[in-house]
Design a protein around this motif. Structure first.
Motif, short mmCIF file in Angstrom:
data_model
loop_
_atom_site.label_atom_id
_atom_site.label_comp_id
_atom_site.label_asym_id
_atom_site.label_seq_id
_atom_site.Cartn_x
_atom_site.Cartn_y
_atom_site.Cartn_z
N ILE B 256 35.53 -2.62 63.73
CA ILE B 256 35.23 -1.09 64.07
C ILE B 256 36.03 -0.85 65.16
CG2 ILE B 256 33.48 0.13 65.13
CD1 ILE B 256 33.01 -0.60 62.13
N ARG B 257 36.38 -1.66 66.08
CA ARG B 257 37.23 -1.26 67.29
C ARG B 257 38.67 -1.27 67.08
NH1 ARG B 257 35.57 -3.76 72.86
NH2 ARG B 257 36.55 -5.74 71.99
N THR B 258 38.97 -1.72 66.12
CA THR B 258 40.63 -1.79 65.84
C THR B 258 41.01 -0.96 64.69
OG1 THR B 258 40.19 -3.88 64.56
CG2 THR B 258 40.94 -4.25 66.67
N VAL B 259 40.12 -0.48 63.81
CA VAL B 259 40.61 0.58 62.60
C VAL B 259 40.13 1.72 62.78
CG1 VAL B 259 40.98 -1.49 61.02
CG2 VAL B 259 38.97 -0.03 61.06
N PRO B 260 41.02 2.76 62.45
CA PRO B 260 40.30 4.28 62.57
C PRO B 260 39.28 4.32 61.29
CG PRO B 260 42.38 4.18 61.90
CD PRO B 260 42.38 2.77 62.24
N VAL B 261 38.17 5.29 61.45
CA VAL B 261 37.27 5.08 60.58
C VAL B 261 37.06 7.05 60.05
CG1 VAL B 261 35.09 4.86 59.86
CG2 VAL B 261 35.84 3.27 61.58
N ARG B 262 37.05 6.90 58.55
CA ARG B 262 36.90 8.60 58.27
C ARG B 262 36.01 8.44 56.93
NH1 ARG B 262 39.68 8.73 62.28
NH2 ARG B 262 41.55 9.84 62.76
N ALA B 263 35.27 9.55 56.92
CA ALA B 263 34.44 9.84 55.92
C ALA B 263 35.56 10.60 54.93
CB ALA B 263 33.18 10.42 56.38
N VAL B 264 35.36 10.41 53.79
CA VAL B 264 35.98 11.44 52.74
C VAL B 264 35.24 11.70 51.68
CG1 VAL B 264 38.28 11.43 51.16
CG2 VAL B 264 38.30 9.92 53.20
N ASP B 265 35.14 12.94 51.48
CA ASP B 265 34.48 13.74 50.47
C ASP B 265 35.65 14.30 49.42
OD1 ASP B 265 32.16 13.49 51.79
OD2 ASP B 265 31.87 15.55 52.27
N TYR B 266 35.38 13.88 48.09
CA TYR B 266 36.24 14.46 47.38
C TYR B 266 35.59 14.91 45.87
CZ TYR B 266 35.88 9.68 45.39
OH TYR B 266 35.29 8.52 44.98
N PRO B 267 36.15 15.96 45.29
CA PRO B 267 35.69 16.53 43.99
C PRO B 267 35.93 16.06 42.82
CG PRO B 267 37.41 18.01 44.73
CD PRO B 267 37.36 16.60 45.76
N ASP B 268 37.22 15.07 42.69
CA ASP B 268 37.46 14.28 41.54
C ASP B 268 38.28 13.18 42.04
OD1 ASP B 268 40.57 15.45 41.68
OD2 ASP B 268 39.01 17.40 41.54
N THR B 269 38.69 12.48 41.07
CA THR B 269 39.32 11.03 41.54
C THR B 269 40.80 11.30 41.85
OG1 THR B 269 39.46 10.77 39.09
CG2 THR B 269 38.03 9.57 40.60
N GLU B 270 41.37 12.55 41.15
CA GLU B 270 42.84 12.84 41.32
C GLU B 270 42.96 13.25 42.76
OE1 GLU B 270 45.47 15.94 39.08
OE2 GLU B 270 44.55 14.54 37.74
N SER B 271 42.01 13.95 43.33
CA SER B 271 42.34 14.53 44.71
C SER B 271 41.96 13.51 45.64
CB SER B 271 41.40 15.69 44.85
OG SER B 271 40.00 15.53 44.84
N ALA B 272 41.22 12.63 45.20
CA ALA B 272 40.78 11.47 46.13
C ALA B 272 42.04 10.39 46.49
CB ALA B 272 39.77 10.66 45.60
N VAL B 273 42.67 10.23 45.32
CA VAL B 273 43.89 9.46 45.53
C VAL B 273 44.96 10.06 46.49
CG1 VAL B 273 45.64 8.36 44.30
CG2 VAL B 273 43.48 8.25 43.27
N GLU B 274 45.06 11.42 46.27
CA GLU B 274 45.99 12.27 46.98
C GLU B 274 45.77 12.22 48.46
OE1 GLU B 274 46.52 16.21 45.73
OE2 GLU B 274 47.08 15.24 43.69
N ALA B 275 44.46 12.65 48.78
CA ALA B 275 43.79 12.35 50.07
C ALA B 275 43.84 11.13 50.82
CB ALA B 275 42.13 12.73 50.02
N VAL B 276 43.59 9.95 50.03
CA VAL B 276 43.76 8.57 50.77
C VAL B 276 45.30 8.40 50.93
CG1 VAL B 276 43.50 6.12 50.00
CG2 VAL B 276 41.58 7.84 49.80
N GLU B 277 46.04 8.71 50.09
CA GLU B 277 47.59 8.47 50.35
C GLU B 277 48.01 9.04 51.70
OE1 GLU B 277 49.78 6.43 48.70
OE2 GLU B 277 49.13 6.59 46.27
N ARG B 278 47.55 10.52 51.77
CA ARG B 278 48.04 11.31 52.99
C ARG B 278 47.34 10.76 53.94
NH1 ARG B 278 46.74 16.01 50.50
NH2 ARG B 278 44.79 15.99 51.52
N LEU B 279 46.06 10.52 53.99
CA LEU B 279 45.44 10.05 55.13
C LEU B 279 46.13 8.54 55.80
CD1 LEU B 279 43.01 10.51 56.72
CD2 LEU B 279 41.60 9.39 55.52
N CYS B 280 46.53 7.69 54.72
CA CYS B 280 47.28 6.47 55.28
C CYS B 280 48.61 6.79 55.70
CB CYS B 280 47.48 5.52 53.90
SG CYS B 280 45.83 4.98 53.39
N GLU B 281 49.19 7.81 55.40
CA GLU B 281 50.55 7.86 55.68
C GLU B 281 50.44 8.70 57.17
OE1 GLU B 281 52.74 10.66 53.28
OE2 GLU B 281 52.49 9.10 51.66
#
Lengths: 93, 284
Positions: B256-281
């Motif tokens: 918990i102390r070493t990694v950032p934590v985010r809650a990600v809501d998404y309407p469909d799987t396509e946008s989820a993959v995009e959101a996760v890729e963007r967040l990681c970048e």
């Protein structure tokens, strides 16, 4: 009526890790994890000097920390002590 | 047991014994290419509840080193599912070497992404989709956190695709897909063997770099999650946090102390993959 005397287990019976805004306490004697907010860790530290009634405890806290708001302080300390007692981190002598 | 197979998944060796040949033949196809452990850490047994049940409307009872006494038997047609559930059960009840989180994980460039959430949140589907587009699948069900180093040990079991998620993987090599299991207690299920890279690198650990709480079916939104809340949610997502005592506490607090934590809501799987890729970048 005599004032209640509070005791906390020695500091080496717990592991405290500070997070953002809260602290985690692993209580080795019970194996329980507690998540506490200030001033709970400070109260446990102050009791580390030895058992104390609420008035003595408050004096220790005043000595070691800057206290911004004096209003209702004693009631607040009683409430925090009751919470720590319920969690099993503080007990009465 | 009349029939037996051994399968190594990451650091864990399983022995699966069965009263019938069919569930193990299905396992052979699904786990083709997995190593065989010399010594099994856990034993799963697929047994007939009563001797005559082996032939007459056969039902599969899941047994093993660790058992849930009131687990309802499954039909033999769902024998593969019984084997998978049996392996999950042994891990959930018996694993003491690693902090076990009910979470999926993927890795790219040595940085691991952990996803956890309630059943149906989409963590498994999301990990499987990322595993097909450049990420290495570490596992879709359990994340194994090393209590000493904090590293994640891959546990790339077959992915359990459920209901609508089954159709998302129509274009993968059919040899990687298990049989379509209809009317199971969890709906329609089809298992997917992770790709060759995930299997070949199952001994290669990765350090966690991001923790996500995905939630499917909501308007797209990303929120920061406080460390205290994340800690509580992960204790709930762990099957062995209490059993590991202070080792588990230290391992979880470090994560918990070493990694950032985010809650990600998404309407469909396509946008989820995009959101996760963007967040990681963004967080790299």
């Amino acid at each position: 009526m005599t004032a209640a005397i509070y005791i906390a287990d020695p500091p080496d019976t717990r592991r405290l890790i500070a997070l953002d805004g809260v602290a985690l306490i692993f209580h080795r004697l019970s194996g329980q994890t507690h998540i506490v907010a200030p001033p709970a860790p400070e109260i446990l530290d102050a009791l580390g000097e030895g058992e104390a009634d609420a008035e003595t405890l408050l004096a220790r806290l005043r000595r070691d920390h800057e206290i911004a708001d004096e209003e209702g302080l004693s009631e607040a300390l009683d409430a925090r002590l009751a919470e720590l007692e319920a969690a099993g981190l503080v007990r009465r002598a | 047991m009349r029939h037996e197979r051994r399968i190594q998944v990451g650091p864990v060796g399983f022995r699966i014994g069965s009263d019938w040949a069919a569930p193990l033949a299905a396992l052979d196809r699904l786990y083709a290419g997995y190593p065989e452990p010399a010594i099994a850490d856990f034993t799963v047994r697929l047994e007939a509840p009563r001797p005559w049940r082996r032939w007459l409307r056969p039902k599969v009872h899941i047994g093993g080193d660790y058992m849930l006494p009131d687990a309802a038997p499954l039909s033999l047609a769902h024998g593969l599912l019984a084997a998978e559930m049996g392996m999950n059960l042994q891990m959930a009840l018996g694993q003491r070497r690693y902090l076990l989180l009910h979470a999926s994980g993927v890795e790219k460039g040595g940085r691991a992404l952990l996803m956890t959430g309630l059943s149906g949140a989409g963590k498994s589907t999301l990990a499987a989709l990322l595993g097909e587009c450049g990420w290495r699948l570490l596992g879709d069900e359990f994340a194994l956190v090393d209590c000493d180093s904090g590293a994640l040990h891959p546990f790339p079991r077959a992915v359990s695709l459920k209901n609508a998620a089954v159709d998302l993987f129509d274009d993968v090599d059919p040899g990687r897909l298990g049989p379509l299991l209809a009317d199971t207690p969890k709906g329609t299920i089809r298992h997917l063997r992770p790709n060759d890279d995930a299997i070949a690198r199952m001994e290669e650990t990765a350090m966690p770099a991001l923790l996500l709480f995905p939630r499917f079916g909501h308007a797209a939104e990303i929120r920061e999650v406080g460390q205290g809340e994340a800690f509580v949610r992960l204790t709930q997502a762990s099957t062995n946090y209490v059993a590991l005592e202070e080792r588990g506490f230290e391992a979880l607090a470090r994560l918990i102390r070493t990694v950032p934590v985010r809650a990600v809501d998404y309407p469909d799987t396509e946008s989820a993959v995009e959101a996760v890729e963007r967040l990681c970048e963004d967080l790299a």
